[in-house]
Design a protein around this motif. Structure first.
Motif, PDB file in Angstrom:
ATOM      1  N   LEU A  19       5.805   2.605   4.262  1.00  0.00           N
ATOM      2  CA  LEU A  19       6.150   3.726   3.389  1.00  0.00           C
ATOM      3  C   LEU A  19       7.600   3.579   2.952  1.00  0.00           C
ATOM      4  O   LEU A  19       8.496   3.517   3.790  1.00  0.00           O
ATOM      5  CB  LEU A  19       5.963   5.056   4.116  1.00  0.00           C
ATOM      6  CG  LEU A  19       4.549   5.396   4.554  1.00  0.00           C
ATOM      7  CD1 LEU A  19       4.525   6.776   5.205  1.00  0.00           C
ATOM      8  CD2 LEU A  19       3.588   5.354   3.388  1.00  0.00           C
ATOM      9  N   GLU A  20       7.819   3.496   1.653  1.00  0.00           N
ATOM     10  CA  GLU A  20       9.177   3.367   1.126  1.00  0.00           C
ATOM     11  C   GLU A  20       9.661   4.660   0.500  1.00  0.00           C
ATOM     12  O   GLU A  20      10.846   4.813   0.243  1.00  0.00           O
ATOM     13  CB  GLU A  20       9.232   2.214   0.128  1.00  0.00           C
ATOM     14  CG  GLU A  20       8.960   0.877   0.793  1.00  0.00           C
ATOM     15  CD  GLU A  20       9.066  -0.286  -0.163  1.00  0.00           C
ATOM     16  OE1 GLU A  20       9.544  -0.105  -1.298  1.00  0.00           O
ATOM     17  OE2 GLU A  20       8.663  -1.390   0.229  1.00  0.00           O
ATOM     18  N   GLY A  21       8.759   5.578   0.238  1.00  0.00           N
ATOM     19  CA  GLY A  21       9.128   6.860  -0.337  1.00  0.00           C
ATOM     20  C   GLY A  21       7.948   7.810  -0.278  1.00  0.00           C
ATOM     21  O   GLY A  21       6.801   7.385  -0.366  1.00  0.00           O
ATOM     22  N   SER A  40       1.316  15.699  -0.208  1.00  0.00           N
ATOM     23  CA  SER A  40       2.270  14.643   0.145  1.00  0.00           C
ATOM     24  C   SER A  40       1.630  13.291  -0.130  1.00  0.00           C
ATOM     25  O   SER A  40       0.545  12.992   0.373  1.00  0.00           O
ATOM     26  CB  SER A  40       2.665  14.757   1.616  1.00  0.00           C
ATOM     27  OG  SER A  40       3.293  16.000   1.844  1.00  0.00           O
ATOM     28  N   VAL A  41       2.314  12.480  -0.929  1.00  0.00           N
ATOM     29  CA  VAL A  41       1.787  11.182  -1.346  1.00  0.00           C
ATOM     30  C   VAL A  41       2.842  10.101  -1.169  1.00  0.00           C
ATOM     31  O   VAL A  41       4.042  10.383  -1.156  1.00  0.00           O
ATOM     32  CB  VAL A  41       1.306  11.209  -2.815  1.00  0.00           C
ATOM     33  CG1 VAL A  41       0.207  12.234  -3.012  1.00  0.00           C
ATOM     34  CG2 VAL A  41       2.450  11.466  -3.774  1.00  0.00           C
ATOM     35  N   ALA A  42       2.369   8.862  -1.051  1.00  0.00           N
ATOM     36  CA  ALA A  42       3.270   7.715  -0.981  1.00  0.00           C
ATOM     37  C   ALA A  42       2.641   6.553  -1.734  1.00  0.00           C
ATOM     38  O   ALA A  42       1.452   6.271  -1.556  1.00  0.00           O
ATOM     39  CB  ALA A  42       3.530   7.322   0.468  1.00  0.00           C
ATOM     40  N   LEU A  93      -1.148  11.467   2.164  1.00  0.00           N
ATOM     41  CA  LEU A  93      -0.651  11.291   3.526  1.00  0.00           C
ATOM     42  C   LEU A  93      -1.300  12.197   4.552  1.00  0.00           C
ATOM     43  O   LEU A  93      -1.252  11.902   5.749  1.00  0.00           O
ATOM     44  CB  LEU A  93       0.866  11.430   3.554  1.00  0.00           C
ATOM     45  CG  LEU A  93       1.592  10.359   2.735  1.00  0.00           C
ATOM     46  CD1 LEU A  93       3.093  10.526   2.850  1.00  0.00           C
ATOM     47  CD2 LEU A  93       1.170   8.962   3.154  1.00  0.00           C
ATOM     48  N   GLY A  94      -1.947  13.269   4.135  1.00  0.00           N
ATOM     49  CA  GLY A  94      -2.686  14.090   5.074  1.00  0.00           C
ATOM     50  C   GLY A  94      -3.846  13.334   5.699  1.00  0.00           C
ATOM     51  O   GLY A  94      -4.351  13.725   6.754  1.00  0.00           O
ATOM     52  N   CYS A  95      -4.276  12.248   5.084  1.00  0.00           N
ATOM     53  CA  CYS A  95      -5.381  11.436   5.603  1.00  0.00           C
ATOM     54  C   CYS A  95      -4.888  10.191   6.339  1.00  0.00           C
ATOM     55  O   CYS A  95      -5.693   9.374   6.795  1.00  0.00           O
ATOM     56  CB  CYS A  95      -6.301  11.021   4.459  1.00  0.00           C
ATOM     57  SG  CYS A  95      -7.217  12.418   3.781  1.00  0.00           S
ATOM     58  N   ARG A 101       6.993   7.051   9.470  1.00  0.00           N
ATOM     59  CA  ARG A 101       8.202   7.812   9.172  1.00  0.00           C
ATOM     60  C   ARG A 101       8.794   7.257   7.887  1.00  0.00           C
ATOM     61  O   ARG A 101       8.671   6.075   7.596  1.00  0.00           O
ATOM     62  CB  ARG A 101       9.213   7.698  10.299  1.00  0.00           C
ATOM     63  CG  ARG A 101       8.717   8.284  11.608  1.00  0.00           C
ATOM     64  CD  ARG A 101       9.800   8.313  12.654  1.00  0.00           C
ATOM     65  NE  ARG A 101      10.831   9.311  12.428  1.00  0.00           N
ATOM     66  CZ  ARG A 101      10.704  10.613  12.644  1.00  0.00           C
ATOM     67  NH1 ARG A 101       9.564  11.093  13.071  1.00  0.00           N
ATOM     68  NH2 ARG A 101      11.699  11.439  12.426  1.00  0.00           N
ATOM     69  N   CYS A 102       9.458   8.131   7.158  1.00  0.00           N
ATOM     70  CA  CYS A 102      10.123   7.703   5.932  1.00  0.00           C
ATOM     71  C   CYS A 102      11.214   8.716   5.617  1.00  0.00           C
ATOM     72  O   CYS A 102      10.921   9.909   5.479  1.00  0.00           O
ATOM     73  CB  CYS A 102       9.120   7.609   4.783  1.00  0.00           C
ATOM     74  SG  CYS A 102       9.849   7.018   3.245  1.00  0.00           S
TER      75      CYS A 102
END
Length: 133
Positions: A19-21, A40-42, A93-95, A101-102
């Motif tokens: 995860l970069e962001g 929340s998405v990445a 990200l909920g899944c 961590r990011c």
């Protein structure tokens, strides 16, 4: 490696990426799709993402021109989104099943945010699901 799955576990993915962001999206479409104040998405590179199970339950919805939200037809979990022409896909990200961590995080589409939620407000935190009165 990142891995994620839907609520019932029938639809799952892996991504050979970090995860970069993270973006916490408050747009009306994300709020409606997730039934929450934000999603929340990445992003991860498309070529590093793969479905590992659940093709038979994976469904897609084109929520805006060219944007597809992939979800499980059995439990309804939204797992991933993509714009076909983009080099990245967006993990929901909920899944995410992998601890991650990011530090690079932001709230987006606050102009469209729920009137009842303010990300700057500090509220009591409870260890489990007890509703405070």
């Amino acid at each position: 490696m990142l891995s994620g799955s839907c609520l019932c576990g029938r639809l799952a993915y892996e991504a050979d990426a970090e995860l970069e962001g993270i973006a916490h999206c408050h747009c009306r479409t994300c709020r409606k799709a997730h039934g929450a104040a934000f999603s929340s998405v990445a992003p991860v590179p498309r070529q590093k993402f793969r479905w590992v199970r659940g093709e038979e339950v994976r469904r897609s919805y084109e929520s805006s021109p060219g944007k597809f939200r992939h979800f499980c037809a059995e439990c309804g979990s939204h797992v991933m989104a993509e714009r076909i022409a983009q080099p990245v896909v967006l993990l929901r990200l909920g899944c995410l099943d992998t601890p991650a961590r990011c530090e690079n995080q932001r709230h987006i589409w606050r102009s469209d945010g729920a009137s009842w939620y303010d990300p700057k407000a500090v509220w009591p935190e409870l260890p489990e699901g007890l509703m405070a009165r």
